[in-house]
Write a protein that holds these residues in place. Structure first.
Motif, PDB file in Angstrom:
ATOM      1  N   PRO A   1      -9.272   2.044  -3.282  1.00 25.01           N
ATOM      2  CA  PRO A   1     -10.488   1.377  -2.812  1.00 25.01           C
ATOM      3  C   PRO A   1     -10.686   1.681  -1.327  1.00 25.01           C
ATOM      4  N   ALA A   2     -11.846   1.338  -0.805  1.00 22.56           N
ATOM      5  CA  ALA A   2     -12.076   1.477   0.632  1.00 22.56           C
ATOM      6  C   ALA A   2     -11.166   0.502   1.374  1.00 22.56           C
ATOM      7  N   ASP A   3     -10.588   0.972   2.477  1.00 24.10           N
ATOM      8  CA  ASP A   3      -9.721   0.103   3.277  1.00 24.10           C
ATOM      9  C   ASP A   3     -10.584  -0.695   4.244  1.00 24.10           C
ATOM     10  N   ASN A   4     -10.539  -2.024   4.123  1.00 25.46           N
ATOM     11  CA  ASN A   4     -11.387  -2.862   4.965  1.00 25.46           C
ATOM     12  C   ASN A   4     -10.683  -4.111   5.484  1.00 25.46           C
ATOM     13  N   GLU A   5      -9.342  -4.157   5.346  1.00 21.13           N
ATOM     14  CA  GLU A   5      -8.598  -5.325   5.803  1.00 21.13           C
ATOM     15  C   GLU A   5      -7.328  -4.891   6.527  1.00 21.13           C
ATOM     16  N   LEU A   6      -6.839  -5.782   7.399  1.00 25.02           N
ATOM     17  CA  LEU A   6      -5.579  -5.566   8.116  1.00 25.02           C
ATOM     18  C   LEU A   6      -4.677  -6.766   7.821  1.00 25.02           C
ATOM     19  N   ASN A   7      -4.088  -6.786   6.621  1.00 25.98           N
ATOM     20  CA  ASN A   7      -3.360  -7.991   6.215  1.00 25.98           C
ATOM     21  C   ASN A   7      -1.987  -7.714   5.606  1.00 25.98           C
ATOM     22  N   THR A   8      -1.543  -6.446   5.642  1.00 25.64           N
ATOM     23  CA  THR A   8      -0.294  -6.105   4.962  1.00 25.64           C
ATOM     24  C   THR A   8       0.530  -5.168   5.823  1.00 25.64           C
ATOM     25  N   ASP A   9       1.833  -5.444   5.902  1.00 25.04           N
ATOM     26  CA  ASP A   9       2.766  -4.678   6.736  1.00 25.04           C
ATOM     27  C   ASP A   9       3.093  -3.337   6.079  1.00 25.04           C
ATOM     28  N   GLY A  10       2.484  -2.267   6.578  1.00 24.51           N
ATOM     29  CA  GLY A  10       2.751  -0.943   6.014  1.00 24.51           C
ATOM     30  C   GLY A  10       4.054  -0.340   6.470  1.00 24.51           C
ATOM     31  N   ASN A  11       4.563  -0.749   7.640  1.00 25.05           N
ATOM     32  CA  ASN A  11       5.834  -0.192   8.118  1.00 25.05           C
ATOM     33  C   ASN A  11       6.974  -0.504   7.155  1.00 25.05           C
ATOM     34  N   ARG A  12       6.822  -1.578   6.428  1.00 23.97           N
ATOM     35  CA  ARG A  12       7.853  -1.972   5.463  1.00 23.97           C
ATOM     36  C   ARG A  12       7.824  -1.116   4.203  1.00 23.97           C
ATOM     37  N   HIS A  13       6.624  -0.696   3.793  1.00 19.31           N
ATOM     38  CA  HIS A  13       6.457  -0.199   2.433  1.00 19.31           C
ATOM     39  C   HIS A  13       6.227   1.313   2.299  1.00 19.31           C
ATOM     40  N   PHE A  14       6.112   2.045   3.412  1.00 22.95           N
ATOM     41  CA  PHE A  14       5.797   3.467   3.324  1.00 22.95           C
ATOM     42  C   PHE A  14       6.793   4.333   4.082  1.00 22.95           C
TER      43      PHE A  14
END
Length: 303
Positions: A112-125
């Motif tokens: 989907p289009a990215d439109n939020e800043l609510n999840t920690d990506g440093n943890r998951h990628f």
């Protein structure tokens, strides 16, 4: 959902995919794990660096800069196609992104289009920074594009992911434009072809889920809140605390490996979420509640 592979398994996967790898300093132990969890991992994030020159690029990605400490990724892919390993574990590369995008990556469906800043990506990628000015004019040599393809495919191969588990920073975090100069759709096509046509040159280690010993965890839960001086701790406590943090029941500041009163209260809230009441929700883990927490957050339970 998967626990991160070990540093040695990560290196082996890249080499098995035919990459030229440069190990930089103490990369295996250079991370940001002290500020938050690393894993479970769900995908690979591709970036461009806005830098010029291999040495400068690798140095910046390893050290970071004012306001953003390194490592800024796990591997730096320079224009000559080499992968420079600068860190392993939690790295400052992804930042906050869109939880809807993460769910799409996990289920390997269109983004989907990215439109939020609510999840920690440093943890998951896992993160690969790629040497490029990012101005739309700086070229992407064939050797570098091939190395991006191979590096992403190597990680996907170990975890059993397909090409939809590989995304660009611009697909994760609103306002980001990297990588600029090629499309992630075209890169995913290349990765999909590689995963479909090629088998690894050598067998790769199978990543293992963490295992939490229920009896040791219960001992820690009963002993630590009452302990004076150095508390009795068990390594599995960190696994459970990370799950409680991910569940939104425990603040990261209390995820310290000590099953104290705050963790007891957090686990009690988890038990109440499952419908337990009274002494059945006392914050002392039972097998059923721990197994259900493990299924949701990527660990197994040993009696």
């Amino acid at each position: 959902m998967a626990p991160p592979m070990s540093a040695d398994a990560f290196l082996a996967a890249l080499l098995a995919e035919g990459l030229t790898v440069v190990e930089v300093g103490d990369w295996r132990d250079h991370n940001r794990n002290h500020v938050g969890p690393w894993g479970p991992v769900h995908g690979v994030l591709i970036h461009h660096t806005v830098t010029k020159g291999a040495k400068t690029t690798v140095d910046i990605c390893r050290r970071g800069y004012s306001g953003l400490p390194g490592p800024l990724c796990h591997g730096v892919i320079t224009k000559d196609g080499r992968v420079h390993l600068v860190g392993y574990g939690r790295a400052n590369h992804a930042g906050l992104g869109d939880d809807d995008v993460l769910r799409a990556v996990i289920s390997e469906r269109p983004l989907p289009a990215d439109n939020e800043l609510n999840t920690d990506g440093n943890r998951h990628f896992y993160g690969f920074e790629c040497e490029n000015l990012g101005d739309g004019n700086d070229p992407w040599p064939a050797a570098q594009l091939e190395a991006i393809e191979k590096a992403a495919a190597a990680v996907c191969r170990v975890h059993g992911w397909n090409e939809r588990s590989v995304i660009g920073h611009n697909e994760w975090q609103p306002g980001k434009v990297d990588p600029r100069g090629f499309t992630m759709a075209s890169m995913r096509d290349r990765i999909g072809d590689r995963l479909g046509d090629k088998t690894p040159a050598a067998p790769l280690p199978t990543p293992r889920r963490p295992v939490v010993d229920l009896s040791q965890l219960v001992f820690a839960a009963r002993t630590n809140p009452k302990a004076s001086g150095q508390p009795v701790t068990y390594a599995g406590v960190r696994t459970v605390e990370a799950a409680l943090v991910d569940q939104g029941l425990l603040s990261k500041r209390y995820s310290d490996g000590h099953y104290g009163t705050t963790t007891v209260d957090a686990y009690s809230r988890w038990q109440r979420q499952l419908g337990y009441r009274g002494t059945d929700a006392d914050g002392i883990p039972g097998k059923t509640s721990l197994v259900r927490l493990g299924k949701r957050h990527g660990f197994d339970v040993k009696d």
